[in-house]
Motif scaffolding. Structure first.
Motif, PDB file in Angstrom:
ATOM      1  N   SER A 141       0.593  -1.306  -0.082  1.00 60.29           N
ATOM      2  CA  SER A 141       0.148   0.010   0.079  1.00 60.29           C
ATOM      3  C   SER A 141       0.748   1.243  -0.146  1.00 60.29           C
ATOM      4  N   GLU A 142       0.297   2.349  -0.317  1.00 58.31           N
ATOM      5  CA  GLU A 142       0.914   3.600  -0.091  1.00 58.31           C
ATOM      6  C   GLU A 142       1.255   3.700   1.507  1.00 58.31           C
ATOM      7  N   THR A 170      -3.419   0.806  -3.986  1.00 59.10           N
ATOM      8  CA  THR A 170      -4.523   1.577  -3.255  1.00 59.10           C
ATOM      9  C   THR A 170      -5.660   0.317  -3.233  1.00 59.10           C
TER      10      THR A 170
END
Length: 256
Positions: A141-142, A170
């Protein structure tokens, strides 16, 4: 061969700067320590930008240096200052950072999604375990730890170069997996969980593990079937890389 022995040398400063994330991002380069890891990189068709060795290594170790790669020799004391390890082998390579490619879900493979993992050792161990378990890729993920951190690369024990790693993905990317028939199985200690051995991992699956302190984010958890690993002693929880390994190998067990 000229031996560099000054910390004010430009080549030393550049390699040393790659220990910091902002400089890795600026230059698009990272370092890999140790012969095995560099050979694993070469086996995956990644070509070093340069190879740096200590004076002792250069004088005493037989190594077939690639003729088309720059070789730099540093005095022992200066070389050790370049390294993240406490007992360097005397061998390091600078590699180019490769962009994260688009994920094309393969229903015959499983994947693991890391939601906000912060510890480089945990991330490297998850990458190594996913490689060992035959997974199709590790999805980050970010906000996850920088995978090009020396500690992450080292903890992966070469698996860093053997498995696809997708960064900065995302919830929308997870939804694409669901749209193509994948189920998401998240490790969680919250309500509405079932024992992980009761989950069906035979279907196309993305295993989801969360941040060391906060677990899986609410937005991601809403997409998951949540499972728990029984805690039989007094520990509050399992290390995330251990939990990830248990879930990945439960999937392997069910499929073999």
């Amino acid at each position: 061969m000229q031996i560099i022995s000054s910390a004010s040398n430009g080549r030393f400063k550049h390699i040393k700067s790659l220990s910091m994330k902002k400089n890795r991002k600026e230059y698009g380069e990272y370092t890999v320590e140790g012969i095995k890891s560099v050979r694993d990189a070469a086996a995956s068709k990644r070509k070093p930008v340069l190879i740096a060795v200590s004076e002792d290594f250069y004088e005493n170790e037989k190594f077939d240096y690639p003729s088309d790669t720059e070789l730099i020799v540093f005095s022992n004391n200066i070389f050790n200052k370049l390294c993240d390890t406490t007992a360097p082998q005397g061998f390091m390579a600078v590699m180019k950072i490769e962009g994260s490619s688009e994920i094309i879900p393969n229903p015959n493979k499983a994947y693991i999604y890391c939601d906000g993992i912060q510890d480089p050792g945990n991330m490297g161990t998850i990458i190594r375990t996913a490689d060992a378990a035959g997974f199709g890729g590790v999805i980050l993920s970010e906000g996850c730890v920088d995978i090009y951190s020396p500690k992450t690369v080292r903890a992966s024990m070469g698996s860093f170069f053997n498995i696809d790693i997708f960064t900065d993905k995302t919830v929308s990317d997870l939804k694409k997996f669901r749209e193509t028939g994948f189920k998401l199985v998240g490790g969680s200690l919250r309500e509405r969980t079932i024992d992980y051995r009761e989950a069906d991992f035979k279907k196309p699956t993305v295993i989801v593990v969360g941040n060391e302190a906060n677990g899986i984010s609410a937005e991601v958890r809403a997409l998951c079937e949540c499972v728990k690993i029984p805690i039989l002693g007094s520990a509050e929880s399992l290390n995330v890389s251990v939990a990830a390994g248990i879930l990945m190998y439960e999937l392997v067990r069910q499929r073999t």
